[in-house]
Design an enzyme around this catalytic site. Sequence first.
Site, PDB file in Angstrom:
ATOM      1  N   PRO A 190      -3.575   0.067  18.820  1.00  0.00           N
ATOM      2  CA  PRO A 190      -3.443  -0.331  17.753  1.00  0.00           C
ATOM      3  C   PRO A 190      -3.368   0.693  16.385  1.00  0.00           C
ATOM      4  O   PRO A 190      -3.217   0.337  15.437  1.00  0.00           O
ATOM      5  CB  PRO A 190      -4.385  -1.419  17.367  1.00  0.00           C
ATOM      6  CG  PRO A 190      -5.425  -1.181  18.578  1.00  0.00           C
ATOM      7  CD  PRO A 190      -4.932  -0.502  19.539  1.00  0.00           C
ATOM      8  N   TYR A 214       4.213   6.282  10.108  1.00  0.00           N
ATOM      9  CA  TYR A 214       3.362   5.204   9.547  1.00  0.00           C
ATOM     10  C   TYR A 214       4.218   4.038   8.885  1.00  0.00           C
ATOM     11  O   TYR A 214       4.238   2.911   9.207  1.00  0.00           O
ATOM     12  CB  TYR A 214       2.152   5.833   8.824  1.00  0.00           C
ATOM     13  CG  TYR A 214       1.166   4.745   8.537  1.00  0.00           C
ATOM     14  CD1 TYR A 214       0.302   4.540   9.772  1.00  0.00           C
ATOM     15  CD2 TYR A 214       0.864   3.930   7.396  1.00  0.00           C
ATOM     16  CE1 TYR A 214      -0.612   3.305   9.608  1.00  0.00           C
ATOM     17  CE2 TYR A 214       0.040   2.945   7.363  1.00  0.00           C
ATOM     18  CZ  TYR A 214      -0.929   2.994   8.461  1.00  0.00           C
ATOM     19  OH  TYR A 214      -1.785   1.928   8.373  1.00  0.00           O
ATOM     20  N   TYR A 218      -8.744   5.402   8.088  1.00  0.00           N
ATOM     21  CA  TYR A 218      -9.030   5.423   9.720  1.00  0.00           C
ATOM     22  C   TYR A 218      -9.958   6.580   9.833  1.00  0.00           C
ATOM     23  O   TYR A 218      -9.723   7.782   9.261  1.00  0.00           O
ATOM     24  CB  TYR A 218      -7.585   6.080  10.311  1.00  0.00           C
ATOM     25  CG  TYR A 218      -6.634   4.771  10.207  1.00  0.00           C
ATOM     26  CD1 TYR A 218      -5.942   4.465   9.024  1.00  0.00           C
ATOM     27  CD2 TYR A 218      -6.341   4.163  11.400  1.00  0.00           C
ATOM     28  CE1 TYR A 218      -4.618   3.573   9.174  1.00  0.00           C
ATOM     29  CE2 TYR A 218      -5.380   3.179  11.449  1.00  0.00           C
ATOM     30  CZ  TYR A 218      -4.644   2.813  10.234  1.00  0.00           C
ATOM     31  OH  TYR A 218      -3.417   1.826  10.647  1.00  0.00           O
ATOM     32  N   LYS A 220       1.529  -0.113  15.186  1.00  0.00           N
ATOM     33  CA  LYS A 220       2.971  -0.521  15.649  1.00  0.00           C
ATOM     34  C   LYS A 220       3.123  -1.689  16.380  1.00  0.00           C
ATOM     35  O   LYS A 220       4.407  -1.913  16.548  1.00  0.00           O
ATOM     36  CB  LYS A 220       3.290   1.025  15.883  1.00  0.00           C
ATOM     37  CG  LYS A 220       3.465   1.846  15.428  1.00  0.00           C
ATOM     38  CD  LYS A 220       4.449   2.001  14.475  1.00  0.00           C
ATOM     39  CE  LYS A 220       4.308   3.006  13.256  1.00  0.00           C
ATOM     40  NZ  LYS A 220       4.470   2.556  11.810  1.00  0.00           N
ATOM     41  N   HIS A 244       0.765  -1.267   0.265  1.00  0.00           N
ATOM     42  CA  HIS A 244      -0.044   0.022  -0.134  1.00  0.00           C
ATOM     43  C   HIS A 244       0.706   1.425  -0.028  1.00  0.00           C
ATOM     44  O   HIS A 244       1.688   1.394   0.775  1.00  0.00           O
ATOM     45  CB  HIS A 244      -0.867   0.128   1.362  1.00  0.00           C
ATOM     46  CG  HIS A 244      -2.137  -0.990   1.034  1.00  0.00           C
ATOM     47  ND1 HIS A 244      -3.121  -0.892   2.078  1.00  0.00           N
ATOM     48  CD2 HIS A 244      -2.325  -1.838   0.337  1.00  0.00           C
ATOM     49  CE1 HIS A 244      -4.175  -1.571   1.659  1.00  0.00           C
ATOM     50  NE2 HIS A 244      -3.669  -2.297   0.607  1.00  0.00           N
TER      51      HIS A 244
END
Length: 398
Positions: free
Chosen positions: A295, A387, A203, A299, A75
């Site tokens: 979560p 990220y 998200y 990580k 991704h």
Amino acid sequence: MKKLRTQVAIIGGGPSGLLLARMLQQDGIDSVIIERQSAAHVEGRIRAGVMEHGSVEVLERAGVGQGVAEHGLVHGGFDLASDGRLCRIPIEALTGRSVTVYGQTEVTKDLMKAHRAAGTAMFHEASDVTLHDVTTDTPYVTFRQGDADWHIEADFIAGCDGFRGPSRQAIPAAQRREFEKVYPFGWLGILADVPPCRDELIYATSERGFALASMRSETRSRYYIQCRVDEPLEDWPDDRLWDELKTRLGPDVAANITTGPALEKSIAPLRSFVCETMRHGRLFLAGDAAHIVPPTGAKGLNLAVGDVHYLGAALGAFFARNDTRGVENYQTVALRRIWKAERFSWTLTRLLHDFEDDQAFDRRMRTAELDYIFSSEAAQRSIAENYVGLPFEDVLAG
Ligand code: RFL
Ligand code: PHB
């Protein structure tokens, strides 16, 4: 009493323990894995889903990168959504790196397969696992398996036994430096054999709380919503959960959601935790045994891989040429990365969840922060950099 001698006794056969054993094996170092659960239980657990670029590289170097290379979904971005409005964070364009969606369940299965092929000594369904003499040069572990009592002598003990395992408790409380934050909500997760609603993760924050649209493959989806930790699962029949997801993700996303029966549904509490004492004599902690992140930034598993990368290199140098720099530096070097991931996970959790004690001002601050992120490449770059995963240091250099 049955006796065995090894170089590294590894407590916990989750991803941290299995990966460490694999890295040690590649350096010709002998280890033994002691795990409380059955192999089937360990291989069936459903947890994390996103691997950082660096984690994938570590798996490749450990000779277990084939599954992620063949089946992982690469991704180059993810979406943030606020009350139905979407903003793509183009992580690859901003950092030159991507992440790979590949389930922890699959990582664990790949590692177990490699260990079975290599004939690694693995003790499953071990009970009463106890650490002894960890501050001496002759530490050992005792446990019971079936009718047999075992005594395993080692040069080092690796505590890879998760948040509730015995290893961290083997460090006297007075010598443990611990930091903790417990959140007043959990994540309700659902796994279903339906195609994902989008190619990348979403998200989302909404008036009704957080939601996440994730996946495991092109035909398997993983979704989460923020919920109360004490909510009974029976209160969330599939239909209610799908409806809530659609509301929180907004009408545009909802139009693409395919619903289906839950293969798995569970509630996980959210916690931030760091035990800064990651070494005590000849005991080293790695992964969830030493730290927990909520979560939200994906990580948890990646930090575990990072610790093991450092610990494997440290023990490798020690056994190869009696080089003690890595074992001395391990805690300091690992904690630098851990605290940054704690910060990122905490920030993202704070930004995207509804906190019951939030006041009107706090809500406005969150809206302003989201507005800023949606409109600023600089803000997006910072999120992207964290990220995809911060770089590893050289544990031998310190
Ligand atoms: P694990 O995976 O907890 O493995 C520890 C192993 O130690 C064993 N053990 C013992 N063995 C011997 N004797 C004892 N007394 C023992 N006590 C425990 C356990 O059975 C287990 O096999 O830790 P490890 O290897 O450090 O790996 C860390 C990751 O598993 C963890 O960071 C992530 O899964 C966290 N996490 C998530 N992270 C994400 O990034 N995204 C997620 O969606 C996500 N979901 C989750 C999660 C963790 C969860 N836990 C721990 C409750 C969902 C859940 C439910
Ligand atoms: C998951 O797919 O399980 C997942 C993905 C991203 C997260 C957490 C969990 O941040």
